[in-house]
Design a protein around this motif. Structure first.
Motif, PDB file in Angstrom:
ATOM      1  N   ALA A  84      41.904  -8.799  27.236  1.00  0.00           N
ATOM      2  CA  ALA A  84      41.748  -9.236  25.852  1.00  0.00           C
ATOM      3  C   ALA A  84      40.605 -10.244  25.746  1.00  0.00           C
ATOM      4  CB  ALA A  84      43.047  -9.834  25.332  1.00  0.00           C
ATOM      5  N   ASP A  85      40.485 -11.143  26.721  1.00  0.00           N
ATOM      6  CA  ASP A  85      39.395 -12.123  26.715  1.00  0.00           C
ATOM      7  C   ASP A  85      38.034 -11.432  26.784  1.00  0.00           C
ATOM      8  OD1 ASP A  85      41.211 -14.186  26.584  1.00  0.00           O
ATOM      9  OD2 ASP A  85      41.119 -14.649  28.730  1.00  0.00           O
ATOM     10  N   VAL A  86      37.925 -10.417  27.611  1.00  0.00           N
ATOM     11  CA  VAL A  86      36.670  -9.682  27.743  1.00  0.00           C
ATOM     12  C   VAL A  86      36.339  -8.986  26.428  1.00  0.00           C
ATOM     13  CG1 VAL A  86      35.544  -7.751  28.910  1.00  0.00           C
ATOM     14  CG2 VAL A  86      36.884  -9.391  30.233  1.00  0.00           C
ATOM     15  N   LEU A  87      37.345  -8.393  25.803  1.00  0.00           N
ATOM     16  CA  LEU A  87      37.115  -7.734  24.516  1.00  0.00           C
ATOM     17  C   LEU A  87      36.706  -8.739  23.447  1.00  0.00           C
ATOM     18  CD1 LEU A  87      39.981  -5.095  24.323  1.00  0.00           C
ATOM     19  CD2 LEU A  87      37.564  -4.706  24.728  1.00  0.00           C
ATOM     20  N   ASP A  88      37.344  -9.908  23.446  1.00  0.00           N
ATOM     21  CA  ASP A  88      36.977 -10.945  22.478  1.00  0.00           C
ATOM     22  C   ASP A  88      35.532 -11.389  22.688  1.00  0.00           C
ATOM     23  OD1 ASP A  88      39.477 -10.879  21.312  1.00  0.00           O
ATOM     24  OD2 ASP A  88      40.241 -12.615  22.438  1.00  0.00           O
ATOM     25  N   LEU A  89      35.131 -11.567  23.936  1.00  0.00           N
ATOM     26  CA  LEU A  89      33.753 -11.962  24.232  1.00  0.00           C
ATOM     27  C   LEU A  89      32.767 -10.879  23.798  1.00  0.00           C
ATOM     28  CD1 LEU A  89      34.139 -13.614  27.755  1.00  0.00           C
ATOM     29  CD2 LEU A  89      33.554 -14.741  25.593  1.00  0.00           C
ATOM     30  N   ALA A  90      33.111  -9.630  24.058  1.00  0.00           N
ATOM     31  CA  ALA A  90      32.236  -8.522  23.675  1.00  0.00           C
ATOM     32  C   ALA A  90      32.097  -8.446  22.155  1.00  0.00           C
ATOM     33  CB  ALA A  90      32.765  -7.210  24.229  1.00  0.00           C
ATOM     34  N   GLN A  91      33.221  -8.622  21.460  1.00  0.00           N
ATOM     35  CA  GLN A  91      33.167  -8.583  19.997  1.00  0.00           C
ATOM     36  C   GLN A  91      32.349  -9.748  19.449  1.00  0.00           C
ATOM     37  OE1 GLN A  91      36.953  -8.564  18.033  1.00  0.00           O
ATOM     38  NE2 GLN A  91      36.049  -8.241  16.023  1.00  0.00           N
ATOM     39  N   ALA A  92      32.518 -10.929  20.008  1.00  0.00           N
ATOM     40  CA  ALA A  92      31.749 -12.090  19.557  1.00  0.00           C
ATOM     41  C   ALA A  92      30.262 -11.874  19.794  1.00  0.00           C
ATOM     42  CB  ALA A  92      32.236 -13.351  20.275  1.00  0.00           C
ATOM     43  N   HIS A  93      29.920 -11.303  20.944  1.00  0.00           N
ATOM     44  CA  HIS A  93      28.514 -11.016  21.255  1.00  0.00           C
ATOM     45  C   HIS A  93      27.943 -10.021  20.253  1.00  0.00           C
ATOM     46  CE1 HIS A  93      24.900 -10.221  23.547  1.00  0.00           C
ATOM     47  NE2 HIS A  93      25.169  -8.931  23.431  1.00  0.00           N
ATOM     48  N   THR A  94      28.689  -8.972  19.966  1.00  0.00           N
ATOM     49  CA  THR A  94      28.237  -7.950  19.015  1.00  0.00           C
ATOM     50  C   THR A  94      28.039  -8.549  17.634  1.00  0.00           C
ATOM     51  OG1 THR A  94      29.385  -6.236  20.267  1.00  0.00           O
ATOM     52  CG2 THR A  94      28.818  -5.711  17.989  1.00  0.00           C
ATOM     53  N   GLU A  95      28.972  -9.382  17.204  1.00  0.00           N
ATOM     54  CA  GLU A  95      28.850 -10.010  15.889  1.00  0.00           C
ATOM     55  C   GLU A  95      27.636 -10.935  15.824  1.00  0.00           C
ATOM     56  OE1 GLU A  95      32.638 -11.813  15.073  1.00  0.00           O
ATOM     57  OE2 GLU A  95      33.613  -9.874  14.840  1.00  0.00           O
ATOM     58  N   ARG A  96      27.374 -11.690  16.894  1.00  0.00           N
ATOM     59  CA  ARG A  96      26.186 -12.563  16.927  1.00  0.00           C
ATOM     60  C   ARG A  96      24.915 -11.731  16.855  1.00  0.00           C
ATOM     61  NH1 ARG A  96      28.969 -15.387  20.878  1.00  0.00           N
ATOM     62  NH2 ARG A  96      27.796 -14.335  22.508  1.00  0.00           N
ATOM     63  N   GLU A  97      24.880 -10.632  17.592  1.00  0.00           N
ATOM     64  CA  GLU A  97      23.698  -9.780  17.578  1.00  0.00           C
ATOM     65  C   GLU A  97      23.468  -9.169  16.199  1.00  0.00           C
ATOM     66  OE1 GLU A  97      21.989  -5.884  19.850  1.00  0.00           O
ATOM     67  OE2 GLU A  97      23.040  -7.390  21.028  1.00  0.00           O
ATOM     68  N   ILE A  98      24.531  -8.735  15.556  1.00  0.00           N
ATOM     69  CA  ILE A  98      24.410  -8.180  14.203  1.00  0.00           C
ATOM     70  C   ILE A  98      23.876  -9.239  13.246  1.00  0.00           C
ATOM     71  CG2 ILE A  98      25.752  -7.356  12.216  1.00  0.00           C
ATOM     72  CD1 ILE A  98      27.532  -5.856  14.275  1.00  0.00           C
ATOM     73  N   GLN A  99      24.409 -10.458  13.318  1.00  0.00           N
ATOM     74  CA  GLN A  99      23.937 -11.533  12.447  1.00  0.00           C
ATOM     75  C   GLN A  99      22.470 -11.853  12.698  1.00  0.00           C
ATOM     76  OE1 GLN A  99      25.492 -12.806   9.829  1.00  0.00           O
ATOM     77  NE2 GLN A  99      27.127 -11.342  10.265  1.00  0.00           N
ATOM     78  N   MET A 100      22.053 -11.838  13.956  1.00  0.00           N
ATOM     79  CA  MET A 100      20.646 -12.098  14.275  1.00  0.00           C
ATOM     80  C   MET A 100      19.753 -11.007  13.705  1.00  0.00           C
ATOM     81  SD  MET A 100      20.985 -13.678  18.153  1.00  0.00           S
ATOM     82  CE  MET A 100      19.663 -12.680  18.712  1.00  0.00           C
TER      83      MET A 100
END
Length: 79
Positions: A5-21
């Motif tokens: 779950a932690d890995v998935l949360d990190l992956a989702q956070a990374h994806t969201e940051r990239e989308i915002q950028m």
């Protein structure tokens, strides 16, 4: 299971940051007609009159003419 779950949360956070950028980059590129105050080729200021008539201008008139000549294929006569 908690580690997964932690890995998935990190992956989702990374994806969201990239989308915002990416969204921010697109907005910076397209804001206000996407025009520039300074020519992207020569670095000289683009006159206000040109920016008024061509709101999305990225080049001064001289550099834009040179770009159009460069992009236009040479017409050769059939001899």
């Amino acid at each position: 299971m908690e580690k997964f779950a932690d890995v998935l949360d990190l992956a989702q956070a990374h994806t969201e940051r990239e989308i915002q950028m990416r969204i921010a980059a697109i907005l910076r590129h397209t804001q206000g007609g996407a025009g520039c105050a300074v020519c992207i080729d020569c670095g000289e200021p683009i006159p206000v009159s040109r920016r008024r008539h061509v709101p999305n201008a990225k080049r001064c008139a001289v550099c834009q003419a040179a770009e159009e000549r460069r992009r236009t294929p040479v017409q050769r006569s059939a001899a």
